[in-house]
Every structure is written in structure tokens, then in C-alpha cells.
Design a protein around this motif. Structure first.
Motif, PDB file in Angstrom:
ATOM      1  N   ILE A   1       2.364   4.115  10.023  1.00  0.00           N
ATOM      2  CA  ILE A   1       1.352   3.370   9.278  1.00  0.00           C
ATOM      3  C   ILE A   1       2.043   2.254   8.485  1.00  0.00           C
ATOM      4  N   PRO A   2       1.649   0.995   8.691  1.00  0.00           N
ATOM      5  CA  PRO A   2       2.338  -0.134   8.047  1.00  0.00           C
ATOM      6  C   PRO A   2       1.844  -0.373   6.621  1.00  0.00           C
ATOM      7  N   TRP A   3       2.230   0.477   5.706  1.00  0.00           N
ATOM      8  CA  TRP A   3       1.727   0.390   4.331  1.00  0.00           C
ATOM      9  C   TRP A   3       2.045  -0.949   3.684  1.00  0.00           C
ATOM     10  N   GLU A   4       3.171  -1.550   4.075  1.00  0.00           N
ATOM     11  CA  GLU A   4       3.571  -2.807   3.445  1.00  0.00           C
ATOM     12  C   GLU A   4       2.577  -3.930   3.718  1.00  0.00           C
ATOM     13  N   GLY A   5       1.768  -3.807   4.769  1.00  0.00           N
ATOM     14  CA  GLY A   5       0.798  -4.845   5.093  1.00  0.00           C
ATOM     15  C   GLY A   5      -0.609  -4.526   4.634  1.00  0.00           C
ATOM     16  N   LEU A   6      -0.780  -3.448   3.901  1.00  0.00           N
ATOM     17  CA  LEU A   6      -2.112  -3.020   3.467  1.00  0.00           C
ATOM     18  C   LEU A   6      -2.326  -3.326   1.984  1.00  0.00           C
ATOM     19  N   ASN A   7      -3.576  -3.332   1.593  1.00  0.00           N
ATOM     20  CA  ASN A   7      -3.920  -3.599   0.195  1.00  0.00           C
ATOM     21  C   ASN A   7      -3.956  -2.329  -0.644  1.00  0.00           C
ATOM     22  N   ILE A   8      -3.384  -1.267  -0.117  1.00  0.00           N
ATOM     23  CA  ILE A   8      -3.333   0.000  -0.845  1.00  0.00           C
ATOM     24  C   ILE A   8      -2.000   0.660  -0.532  1.00  0.00           C
ATOM     25  N   THR A   9      -1.396   1.282  -1.513  1.00  0.00           N
ATOM     26  CA  THR A   9      -0.122   1.961  -1.284  1.00  0.00           C
ATOM     27  C   THR A   9      -0.382   3.360  -0.748  1.00  0.00           C
ATOM     28  N   ARG A  10       0.649   3.945  -0.187  1.00  0.00           N
ATOM     29  CA  ARG A  10       0.531   5.315   0.307  1.00  0.00           C
ATOM     30  C   ARG A  10       0.161   6.256  -0.828  1.00  0.00           C
ATOM     31  N   GLU A  11       0.770   6.074  -1.985  1.00  0.00           N
ATOM     32  CA  GLU A  11       0.510   6.945  -3.139  1.00  0.00           C
ATOM     33  C   GLU A  11      -0.939   6.819  -3.596  1.00  0.00           C
ATOM     34  N   GLU A  12      -1.463   5.595  -3.609  1.00  0.00           N
ATOM     35  CA  GLU A  12      -2.861   5.389  -4.020  1.00  0.00           C
ATOM     36  C   GLU A  12      -3.819   6.028  -3.021  1.00  0.00           C
ATOM     37  N   TYR A  13      -3.488   5.877  -1.734  1.00  0.00           N
ATOM     38  CA  TYR A  13      -4.362   6.451  -0.718  1.00  0.00           C
ATOM     39  C   TYR A  13      -4.313   7.974  -0.749  1.00  0.00           C
ATOM     40  N   ARG A  14      -3.133   8.549  -1.045  1.00  0.00           N
ATOM     41  CA  ARG A  14      -3.032   9.996  -1.163  1.00  0.00           C
ATOM     42  C   ARG A  14      -3.926  10.507  -2.282  1.00  0.00           C
ATOM     43  N   LEU A  15      -3.908   9.833  -3.428  1.00  0.00           N
ATOM     44  CA  LEU A  15      -4.763  10.243  -4.555  1.00  0.00           C
ATOM     45  C   LEU A  15      -6.231  10.149  -4.168  1.00  0.00           C
ATOM     46  N   MET A  16      -6.596   9.097  -3.436  1.00  0.00           N
ATOM     47  CA  MET A  16      -7.983   8.941  -3.005  1.00  0.00           C
ATOM     48  C   MET A  16      -8.392  10.077  -2.075  1.00  0.00           C
ATOM     49  N   ARG A  17      -7.513  10.446  -1.145  1.00  0.00           N
ATOM     50  CA  ARG A  17      -7.823  11.554  -0.233  1.00  0.00           C
ATOM     51  C   ARG A  17      -8.022  12.860  -1.002  1.00  0.00           C
ATOM     52  N   LEU A  18      -7.135  13.120  -1.955  1.00  0.00           N
ATOM     53  CA  LEU A  18      -7.237  14.358  -2.731  1.00  0.00           C
ATOM     54  C   LEU A  18      -8.539  14.409  -3.527  1.00  0.00           C
ATOM     55  N   GLU A  19      -8.989  13.254  -3.989  1.00  0.00           N
ATOM     56  CA  GLU A  19     -10.225  13.203  -4.777  1.00  0.00           C
ATOM     57  C   GLU A  19     -11.474  13.279  -3.901  1.00  0.00           C
ATOM     58  N   GLN A  20     -11.417  12.701  -2.700  1.00  0.00           N
ATOM     59  CA  GLN A  20     -12.633  12.536  -1.912  1.00  0.00           C
ATOM     60  C   GLN A  20     -12.800  13.539  -0.772  1.00  0.00           C
ATOM     61  N   TYR A  21     -11.727  14.195  -0.351  1.00  0.00           N
ATOM     62  CA  TYR A  21     -11.852  15.129   0.765  1.00  0.00           C
ATOM     63  C   TYR A  21     -12.728  16.300   0.352  1.00  0.00           C
TER      64      TYR A  21
END
Length: 444
Positions: free
Chosen positions: A66-86
Motif C-alpha cells: 500500500i503506497p501510504w506516501e502517496g495518500l492523504n492519510i497515514t497508516r497510523e491514522e487509518y489504523r485508528l479509523m479502522r479501530l473506531e469504525q469496524y
């Protein structure tokens, strides 16, 4: 187990409250404030398919590519979102919340298995959101898994992917055995799978059983366990019998547990319980069966007659996984209350350990053949490897993104495979056991 018509399986995970496709989420995250989508080049970069090696991972590349460097969200931010929304699927409302309040997670820091390779050529899939036993390893290089309608074989040594059985068309037995449906099946939707040594058994949504010897052409046996409307085959275990020969057990939603031999494919036992049986496993001495299903309590039953010897109480929801430690004294149960509980048959009043997941239900459990580790898989994103020598108080957390189709340890414990189901990032992860003489591991 919750019943859903098989033809809904493409949308099943979303309909039942679980997180939608990973790339769909990433698409939503990558719209700018003006409402314009990312350009085509960025999307191609996001979805480009390539394998990831251990050397690339050590150099800092994401193990899923997954090319995190080209996305508008970091891996850490997306992990927190998954934990909150799953949204963890529950049959008993708030069972996971109750566990969260009572249970603390065991400490991280274990480092037992090391990332080796991510194979994007392999596309594992699942049929039912609660059934995740669809990946099996017969050696440290040979893996069998479901990919849509097909049972596939992957050789990590030759990097060759081949089809074993295609259930989309007509599958019929080439051998004649009493009770076998010689007309076979058409478009069988496979809900569960088991592969051990030279034997493969696939279970279907309508109670179908298909048996194959891996060293022979064609299928050996086809049968319907039941014609009940709610007939899903939830789990299968293949094992060496005390009587000699190879047997298998099939756990079904019609509240039945059936034992078959794999020489003549005849049913040997049919045990009935008050609720759908979601998973069973046989003790190493072949005398006890751990039985769990659509009930808060699990059972320990006599393998000869199916009679209940003990009840294990403590889970807050329905269970979908069981496994025995090789010592025969300890077994584990996995539940939708987000816990894996470890039990000692000498004192079943309280569990030896209560192990809480991060995201959702415990869908699969595997003990290593040497008894040193227990692998616990959540429905998505996390696989935990617990040290039994540390009394389950120390764990390695394997962290990625995507629904888990299954986990498998090779018979020699050298390889750990994790199937990831995702439209774009679907793949097979391989981890290798760490050794003090790690420099020799590169010589394969």
C-alpha cells in the motif's frame, strides 16, 4: 450460526456490519475538499499489483504494497479509523463491549514469526462472514485455499498457483461408494475447507461434502449431510483415528456433528445437540471433542458416544473456533465476544487465560505442533501469536488491512500463512519462524 442465502455472499460482509472493501474506503479518504477524485495516475499507483519480499519490507516498504506516501492519510491514522469504525458482528448485543470493560490485552513484544513474502497472485476469498477456515498448509511450501469457486494450491517454493477443484461447474465422484451421490453437484458454494496430508474435504452451503485424495485424479466422494433448509457445513476436521485410518468430522448448522471414515466414506457417528454446531476439534488422544456453536457455553463430549462430559461457561456470545494444545490437557475457544479463552480439562470452572482481540470476533485458532505457540485470528486486520511458555501473557501482533479468510501453520511450524480477502489488496501473507541461526533460513 447466522443464516444467509448463499447468493448474497458478494455483499455479505457489508450487509452484516463489517467494514467494506479496503480500496473503497481509501477512495473516499482521497477526495480533496473540492470534491474532485484523485487523478488516474494516483489511482493506478494505489492499486498496482506487485509482490512484496522480506528484503523490501525490511527496507521500509509496506508488506501489502500500500503506497501510504502517496495518500492523504497515514497508516497510523487509518489504523485508528479502522479501530473506531469496524463493527464487530454479534448475536448477543454488546457482548464485545462487556468484554472491553472487564478484560485487558496481554502485552505485545513477542517476535516469533518474521514476514517473508506477500503473494498478490493468490486471491483468497470467503463465502460466509462468520466462517474463516479456508486456508490450510500441508508443508511449509504447500498451501490450499478457496478463491471464489475454486480450491487452489500455491507452492511458495516454485511460486506456482494451480487449480485443484473448480466448483463453479459440475463436480462428480469418479469412485463408487455407498451413499455417494454419483450425479455430483453443480455450482457448489464452499463454506469451509480442510486439508491434511493427502486428503481434502470441502463443505458446502447446502450441507454438501466433497472428498478428494490429492494424489489421485478426480473426486472420490460427494454427499449431502442433510436436506434441512439451514444446512451449512460450518467446519471440518481431518484426523488419524484411534481405530486406524483417516477420519473426518463435519459440524453443521442442523445441530449435527457427523464422523466419516476416509477409506470407504461411510458415516460412523451422528451426534445431535440443542443448537447449531459451529466448530469442533478432537483431542490429541482422540477421546474428547470440544464442541461450540450458537450457545454461550461450550461442551466437552465423549468422542465415542457424543455424550456431554463437561460444560465450559464464561463466553458472552456464540463461538466459532476451537483448538487443542498437543499436551491434550488444554484447549481454546474463540468467540464473537472478541475473546479467545484457554481451558484446562482438569479444572473447567475458570479459564486459564482470557485473551482479548483488537477489532472483532475470534474466528480461527491454531496451536503449533510443538505446543509453543497459539495463533489467534480476528475477522480482519489482526493475527496474534501467543507464547504458551509465557502462560499466554506475551504475544506477537501481526497487523495488516483486510478480511481474513484463514490462517494456517505448516506441520513443522516453520511457516505461518494468512489469507487476506480484499478486492484490490487480496493476497497470501507468509511468515517464517524465527531462529537463532537465521542466516541459514535464506537457503531454501
Amino acid at each position: 450460526m447466522s443464516y444467509h442465502p448463499a447468493d448474497n455472499f458478494h455483499h455479505m460482509a457489508v450487509e452484516d456490519g463489517e467494514v467494506p472493501d479496503f480500496v473503497d474506503e481509501m477512495d473516499e479518504e482521497n477526495y480533496d475538499q473540492g470534491g474532485e477524485a484523485m487523478d488516474l495516475n494516483e489511482y493506478e499507483m494505489l492499486t498496482r499489483v506487485s509482490d512484496i519480499s522480506s528484503a523490501q519490507a525490511r527496507a521500509g516498504k509496506d508488506l501489502q504494497g500500500i503506497p501510504w506516501e502517496g495518500l492523504n492519510i497515514t497508516r497510523e491514522e487509518y489504523r485508528l479509523m479502522r479501530l473506531e469504525q469496524y463493527k464487530n458482528y454479534e448475536n448477543i448485543p454488546s457482548s464485545g463491549e462487556a468484554v472491553d470493560k472487564e478484560c485487558k490485552q496481554m502485552e505485545k513484544g513477542g517476535n516469533y514469526y518474521e514476514f517473508f513474502h506477500n503473494t498478490r497472485l493468490v486471491k483468497p476469498t470467503i463465502l460466509h462472514f462468520q466462517l474463516r477456515n479456508l486456508v490450510w498448509a500441508t508443508s511449509k511450501h504447500d498451501v490450499y485455499l478457496m478463491s471464489n469457486y475454486s480450491v487452489m494450491h500455491w507452492s511458495s517454493l516454485s511460486c506456482n498457483l494451480s487449480e485443484v477443484i473448480n466448483f463453479a461447474g459440475h463436480v462428480a465422484p469418479v469412485e463408487k461408494h455407498p451413499g455417494s451421490l454419483l450425479e455430483g453437484f453443480t455450482q457448489t458454494q464452499i463454506s469451509t475447507l480442510a486439508v491434511k496430508d493427502n486428503f481434502l474435504v470441502a463443505g458446502g452451503f447446502q450441507g454438501e461434502l466433497t472428498c478428494k485424495r490429492l494424489d489421485k485424479q478426480g473426486v472420490s466422494f460427494c454427499a449431502r449431510t442433510t436436506y434441512d433448509d439451514n444446512a451449512i457445513t460450518n467446519a471440518i476436521e481431518i484426523y488419524d483415528s484411534l481405530r486406524g485410518g483417516v477420519h473426518f468430522m463435519a459440524s453443521n448448522n442442523d445441530c449435527g456433528l457427523r464422523e466419516y471414515d476416509m477409506e470407504r466414506f461411510q458415516i460412523l457417528n451422528h451426534f445431535r445437540y440443542p443448537w447449531p454446531v459451529n466448530h469442533t476439534s478432537l483431542s490429541p488422544d482422540r477421546r474428547l471433542i470440544a464442541v461450540v456453536g450458537d450457545n454461550l457455553d461450550g461442551l466437552l463430549v465423549d468422542a465415542q458416544n457424543g455424550k456431554t462430559l463437561s460444560t465450559v461457561a464464561g463466553h458472552l456470545d456464540y463461538s466459532f473456533a476451537t483448538a487443542w494444545h498437543p499436551d491434550g490437557q488444554t484447549f481454546a475457544t474463540g468467540n464473537q465476544d472478541k475473546t479467545c479463552r484457554v481451558w484446562d480439562i482438569r479444572n473447567l470452572s475458570l479459564p486459564v487465560a482470557i485473551l482479548k482481540g483488537n477489532l472483532g470476533a475470534v474466528r480461527s485458532i491454531r496451536f503449533s505442533s510443538d505446543g509453543q505457540f497459539m495463533v489467534v485470528a480476528e475477522p480482519a486486520d489482526f493475527v496474534h501469536v501467543y507464547s504458551t511458555k509465557a502462560d499466554y501473557k506475551r504475544r506477537q501482533e501481526i497487523d495488516f488491512f483486510g478480511e481474513i479468510s484463514g490462517v494456517a501453520l505448516s506441520p513443522d511450524d516453520e511457516s505461518l500463512y494468512i489469507g487476506i480477502w480484499d478486492r484490490t489488496y487480496g493476497s497470501l501473507l507468509q511468515f517464517n519462524k524465527r531462529h537463532n541461526y537465521g542466516y541459514l533460513d535464506s537457503y531454501l
